[in-house]
Structures are given as structure tokens and as C-alpha cells.
Design a protein around this motif. Structure first.
Motif, PDB file in Angstrom:
ATOM      1  N   ASP A 134     -22.930  57.588  19.845  1.00 37.36           N
ATOM      2  CA  ASP A 134     -23.371  56.289  20.364  1.00 37.36           C
ATOM      3  C   ASP A 134     -24.376  55.608  19.438  1.00 37.36           C
ATOM      4  O   ASP A 134     -24.829  54.500  19.722  1.00 37.36           O
ATOM      5  CB  ASP A 134     -24.012  56.478  21.742  1.00 37.36           C
ATOM      6  CG  ASP A 134     -23.048  57.029  22.769  1.00 37.36           C
ATOM      7  OD1 ASP A 134     -21.997  56.405  22.983  1.00 37.36           O
ATOM      8  OD2 ASP A 134     -23.344  58.104  23.340  1.00 37.36           O
ATOM      9  N   GLY A 137     -23.793  51.673  18.071  1.00 35.11           N
ATOM     10  CA  GLY A 137     -23.838  50.666  19.133  1.00 35.11           C
ATOM     11  C   GLY A 137     -25.175  50.626  19.847  1.00 35.11           C
ATOM     12  O   GLY A 137     -25.712  49.552  20.142  1.00 35.11           O
ATOM     13  N   LYS A 185     -21.838  50.955  28.666  1.00 34.45           N
ATOM     14  CA  LYS A 185     -20.896  50.229  27.800  1.00 34.45           C
ATOM     15  C   LYS A 185     -19.864  49.523  28.663  1.00 34.45           C
ATOM     16  O   LYS A 185     -19.509  50.015  29.718  1.00 34.45           O
ATOM     17  CB  LYS A 185     -20.120  51.210  26.918  1.00 34.45           C
ATOM     18  CG  LYS A 185     -20.862  51.831  25.803  1.00 34.45           C
ATOM     19  CD  LYS A 185     -20.061  52.905  25.081  1.00 34.45           C
ATOM     20  CE  LYS A 185     -18.699  52.501  24.618  1.00 34.45           C
ATOM     21  NZ  LYS A 185     -18.037  53.521  23.795  1.00 34.45           N
ATOM     22  N   ASN A 186     -19.381  48.393  28.152  1.00 39.71           N
ATOM     23  CA  ASN A 186     -18.162  47.835  28.729  1.00 39.71           C
ATOM     24  C   ASN A 186     -17.023  48.290  27.833  1.00 39.71           C
ATOM     25  O   ASN A 186     -17.192  49.239  27.066  1.00 39.71           O
ATOM     26  CB  ASN A 186     -18.257  46.310  28.902  1.00 39.71           C
ATOM     27  CG  ASN A 186     -18.419  45.571  27.588  1.00 39.71           C
ATOM     28  OD1 ASN A 186     -18.088  46.071  26.509  1.00 39.71           O
ATOM     29  ND2 ASN A 186     -18.945  44.350  27.665  1.00 39.71           N
ATOM     30  N   GLU A 187     -15.892  47.643  27.855  1.00 42.44           N
ATOM     31  CA  GLU A 187     -14.739  48.108  27.077  1.00 42.44           C
ATOM     32  C   GLU A 187     -15.011  48.192  25.575  1.00 42.44           C
ATOM     33  O   GLU A 187     -14.520  49.076  24.891  1.00 42.44           O
ATOM     34  CB  GLU A 187     -13.510  47.208  27.309  1.00 42.44           C
ATOM     35  CG  GLU A 187     -12.985  47.208  28.717  1.00 42.44           C
ATOM     36  CD  GLU A 187     -13.829  46.370  29.670  1.00 42.44           C
ATOM     37  OE1 GLU A 187     -14.357  45.315  29.258  1.00 42.44           O
ATOM     38  OE2 GLU A 187     -13.971  46.794  30.831  1.00 42.44           O
ATOM     39  N   GLN A 188     -15.823  47.265  25.036  1.00 35.70           N
ATOM     40  CA  GLN A 188     -16.032  47.257  23.595  1.00 35.70           C
ATOM     41  C   GLN A 188     -17.481  47.284  23.136  1.00 35.70           C
ATOM     42  O   GLN A 188     -17.765  47.620  21.994  1.00 35.70           O
ATOM     43  CB  GLN A 188     -15.313  46.055  22.953  1.00 35.70           C
ATOM     44  CG  GLN A 188     -15.808  44.686  23.395  1.00 35.70           C
ATOM     45  CD  GLN A 188     -15.054  44.128  24.585  1.00 35.70           C
ATOM     46  OE1 GLN A 188     -14.910  44.791  25.589  1.00 35.70           O
ATOM     47  NE2 GLN A 188     -14.583  42.905  24.474  1.00 35.70           N
ATOM     48  N   ASP A 189     -18.427  46.956  24.003  1.00 34.68           N
ATOM     49  CA  ASP A 189     -19.816  46.816  23.559  1.00 34.68           C
ATOM     50  C   ASP A 189     -20.784  47.627  24.416  1.00 34.68           C
ATOM     51  O   ASP A 189     -20.543  47.861  25.600  1.00 34.68           O
ATOM     52  CB  ASP A 189     -20.252  45.343  23.638  1.00 34.68           C
ATOM     53  CG  ASP A 189     -19.478  44.458  22.688  1.00 34.68           C
ATOM     54  OD1 ASP A 189     -19.321  44.838  21.515  1.00 34.68           O
ATOM     55  OD2 ASP A 189     -19.033  43.374  23.126  1.00 34.68           O
ATOM     56  N   TYR A 190     -21.905  47.975  23.803  1.00 33.35           N
ATOM     57  CA  TYR A 190     -23.018  48.567  24.534  1.00 33.35           C
ATOM     58  C   TYR A 190     -23.781  47.406  25.168  1.00 33.35           C
ATOM     59  O   TYR A 190     -24.118  46.437  24.492  1.00 33.35           O
ATOM     60  CB  TYR A 190     -23.922  49.355  23.590  1.00 33.35           C
ATOM     61  CG  TYR A 190     -23.261  50.621  23.107  1.00 33.35           C
ATOM     62  CD1 TYR A 190     -23.576  51.848  23.682  1.00 33.35           C
ATOM     63  CD2 TYR A 190     -22.293  50.595  22.108  1.00 33.35           C
ATOM     64  CE1 TYR A 190     -22.952  53.016  23.267  1.00 33.35           C
ATOM     65  CE2 TYR A 190     -21.670  51.752  21.682  1.00 33.35           C
ATOM     66  CZ  TYR A 190     -21.995  52.955  22.268  1.00 33.35           C
ATOM     67  OH  TYR A 190     -21.376  54.101  21.866  1.00 33.35           O
ATOM     68  N   ASP A 226     -25.061  40.028  29.782  1.00 32.99           N
ATOM     69  CA  ASP A 226     -24.631  40.998  30.788  1.00 32.99           C
ATOM     70  C   ASP A 226     -25.651  41.207  31.898  1.00 32.99           C
ATOM     71  O   ASP A 226     -25.507  42.114  32.715  1.00 32.99           O
ATOM     72  CB  ASP A 226     -24.303  42.329  30.103  1.00 32.99           C
ATOM     73  CG  ASP A 226     -23.055  42.222  29.266  1.00 32.99           C
ATOM     74  OD1 ASP A 226     -21.975  42.059  29.850  1.00 32.99           O
ATOM     75  OD2 ASP A 226     -23.162  42.259  28.026  1.00 32.99           O
TER      76      ASP A 226
END
Length: 147
Positions: free
Chosen positions: A10, A13, A53-58, A88
Motif C-alpha cells: 500500500d 497509494g 480504498k475504492n476501486e482505484q484510489d486510496y 470522498d
């Protein structure tokens, strides 16, 4: 989105998010420094970091540092950092990170979690109070700056 304990994979990110957090507190951007700092925390295991995290980003993280209470003779945690990326916010991410920190503190037998925030950070204050944190009216907090 679930919060989980950060691992070395991790690093990149999380470091970008940590850099944004520092910039939120008017620090000069320093991604290389953020990477070095977070890498040391993960390698040395001298803090515990939870990320979301979401699908692509922290999108959010919190960092806890261990301490001890001499009065209770028990472990305690300092919630030193909590940050949710601007786009977010208001999605329950900060709340989830606080819940994860609480669960972890209970699992480790801690007596408390303490934190501090800017007097002007009203949104964070409301979040903390909604989650059971109480403003300390018994003690003053002092700091000795060494730089």
C-alpha cells in the motif's frame, strides 16, 4: 469500502494520500519524504495505519501510535492522523476509520485513544464527538518545539 491495516504493497497509494494530508496542514508537498516516512513506519512497525480504498484510489487513512498510561498501567493509542480525500468526504469513510481504530484498540487491550485537532476544524470535531470522543476539559496540552 472497508478499512484494513496497511501493508508494504500500500506504500505508494498511501504515501500520496499522506502527502495530501500534510498539504492540508500547510506543509510543503514532499512525496519522496512521505514515501520514506510511511515506509519506515511500516518497516519498523512503530505505528499502525488503516486505509480505505475504492476501486482505484486510496481515499482515507488513519495512523495510530502506541503509548502507555502510567495511571492505569495500560496501553493507550494516540490517533495522530486521520484524513479523507476531499472528493470522498461525507461518505462515512472517516467514521469507518474511527470504528476500525476503536476495534483495534479494544483488541490490543488499550485503555483509551486520544487525539487532537485544530480548533478551527469543526467538521472533524463533529465527527469525533459523534463517535464518542469527548473534549478534555481537565488538562491543558503543552508542547515543547525543538525546531
Amino acid at each position: 469500502m472497508d478499512a484494513y491495516q496497511a501493508k508494504m504493497e500500500d506504500l505508494e497509494g498511501l504515501s500520496k494520500l499522506f502527502n495530501s494530508y500534510r498539504m492540508f496542514y500547510q506543509q510543503t508537498p514532499d512525496l519522496d519524504g512521505a514515501i520514506t516516512y510511511i515506509k519506515r513506519r511500516l518497516e519498523n512497525k512503530d505505528s499502525v495505519i488503516f486505509v480505505v480504498k475504492n476501486e482505484q484510489d486510496y481515499v482515507g487513512f488513519t495512523q495510530l501510535y502506541p503509548t502507555f498510561s502510567s495511571i492505569s498501567m495500560k496501553k493507550a493509542w494516540i490517533l495522530n492522523d486521520l484524513y479523507v480525500d476531499v472528493q470522498d468526504r461525507k461518505k462515512g469513510i472517516g467514521e469507518r476509520l474511527l470504528q476500525k481504530a476503536r476495534e483495534y484498540a479494544i483488541e490490543t487491550g488499550a485503555i483509551s485513544i486520544s487525539l487532537s485537532t485544530a480548533q478551527t476544524n469543526n467538521a472533524a470535531q463533529r465527527l469525533y464527538e459523534r463517535n464518542g470522543y469527548q473534549l478534555d476539559s481537565k488538562f491543558y496540552q503543552y508542547e515543547l518545539s525543538l525546531r
